[in-house]
Enzyme design. Structure first.
Site, PDB file in Angstrom:
ATOM      1  N   VAL A 123       0.834  -1.198   0.000  1.00 45.20           N
ATOM      2  CA  VAL A 123       0.000   0.000   0.000  1.00 45.20           C
ATOM      3  C   VAL A 123       0.870   1.250   0.000  1.00 45.20           C
ATOM      4  CG1 VAL A 123      -1.687   1.322   1.344  1.00 45.20           C
ATOM      5  CG2 VAL A 123      -1.965  -1.150   1.082  1.00 45.20           C
ATOM      6  N   VAL A 126       2.466   1.822  -3.508  1.00 43.78           N
ATOM      7  CA  VAL A 126       1.516   2.312  -4.512  1.00 43.78           C
ATOM      8  C   VAL A 126       1.034   3.721  -4.170  1.00 43.78           C
ATOM      9  CG1 VAL A 126      -0.758   1.913  -5.553  1.00 43.78           C
ATOM     10  CG2 VAL A 126       0.803  -0.004  -5.186  1.00 43.78           C
ATOM     11  N   GLU A 127       0.824   3.984  -2.903  1.00 42.39           N
ATOM     12  CA  GLU A 127       0.287   5.277  -2.499  1.00 42.39           C
ATOM     13  C   GLU A 127       1.292   6.414  -2.645  1.00 42.39           C
ATOM     14  OE1 GLU A 127      -2.584   6.339  -1.707  1.00 42.39           O
ATOM     15  OE2 GLU A 127      -3.806   4.638  -1.075  1.00 42.39           O
ATOM     16  N   SER A 128       2.514   6.205  -2.180  1.00 42.46           N
ATOM     17  CA  SER A 128       3.456   7.339  -2.087  1.00 42.46           C
ATOM     18  C   SER A 128       4.854   7.036  -2.600  1.00 42.46           C
ATOM     19  CB  SER A 128       3.574   7.783  -0.629  1.00 42.46           C
ATOM     20  OG  SER A 128       4.210   6.766   0.147  1.00 42.46           O
ATOM     21  N   TYR A 213      -5.955   0.995  -8.910  1.00 41.52           N
ATOM     22  CA  TYR A 213      -5.309   1.017  -7.607  1.00 41.52           C
ATOM     23  C   TYR A 213      -5.353  -0.361  -6.946  1.00 41.52           C
ATOM     24  CZ  TYR A 213      -4.707   1.942  -2.617  1.00 41.52           C
ATOM     25  OH  TYR A 213      -4.286   1.903  -1.314  1.00 41.52           O
TER      26      TYR A 213
END
Length: 253
Positions: A123, A126-128, A213
């Site tokens: 996570v 992928v997020e940051s 996502y």
């Protein structure tokens, strides 16, 4: 010559009590501890206690009774091992996380909230892309791109702080997994689009961003698990070729 018998008498005075203590055990004023229920590992202890009570082994050791040994083992059996044996998969996952930015903090947050640390790492990636100062156009902040409104109930003061961000993001993800009875696809969709949107569509919403996502997180999570499993296999037999296939980028036409 007159001093030698005096020295011998003093030695005898010191040695005599020690000899008596070794022959007759000192009575204890403490009550005999109750014999606790013995577990499956206690037959060896019983054998040891029987050996201690045998004539000729040494009466001084009789102060350790079978009840003493049974009580000590039954109360804290897990602390008798000299070392904690770490599972091979756990060791491989720990080493994998050590190679990631903020890997130790990711593992700590995941452990606190009973999540797989590899999932939390997927996570974060992928997020940051592991950038703690990242801010999205929608105002999501930090490693796990947490919205301030989401973090409010958890009392996080600074979402740019990696540990605080990971703690809030992991708690929120764990709450979503509980909400959807462990359905990771629904939980990830809600993490991206919000639980209200998932409820409105009865599942993953038909938004390209959300679907992409979910696919990216699940794909990164699956690859990290494959790498960990591959590390376990290679640790058992280092001569085996790696099972993780890395695809080279296509050459430019």
């Amino acid at each position: 010559m007159s001093g030698k018998p005096a020295r011998l008498s003093r030695v005898a005075l010191v040695a005599a009590p020690l000899f008596l203590l070794s022959v007759y055990p000192v009575p204890s004023s403490l009550p005999e501890p109750p014999v606790l229920a013995t577990g499956p590992a206690l037959p060896e202890v019983a054998d040891f206690a029987t050996w201690l009570a045998r004539p000729g082994v040494g009466r001084a050791t009789a102060v350790v009774t079978r009840a003493d040994l049974a009580a000590a083992l039954a109360l804290r059996p897990q602390q008798l091992a000299a070392f904690v044996v770490e599972d091979a998969a756990e060791r491989a996952a720990r080493r994998y996380l050590e190679g990631l930015p903020f890997g130790d903090s990711i593992r700590a947050a995941a452990d606190r909230h009973r999540l797989d640390a590899l999932l939390v790492a997927a996570v974060v990636e992928v997020e940051s892309r592991f950038l703690p100062r990242a801010v999205s156009p929608r105002g999501a902040v930090g490693l796990m791109q947490v919205l301030p409104a989401t973090a409010g109930p958890y009392g996080a003061a600074d979402l740019h702080d990696p540990r605080a961000n990971l703690d809030v993001g992991s708690r929120y993800l764990a709450a979503l997994l509980d909400l959807y009875d462990g359905d990771l696809t629904f939980a990830l969709a809600a993490y991206n689009a919000g639980p209200a949107v998932v409820a409105r569509y009865g599942g993953v919403p038909p938004f390209r961003e959300t679907r992409r996502y979910v696919e990216r997180v699940l794909g990164r999570y699956a690859r990290s698990r494959e790498e960990v499993e591959d590390a376990v296999v290679r640790a058992r037999d280092p001569f085996l070729p790696s099972r993780v296939m890395r695809v080279a980028p296509a050459a430019a036409p």
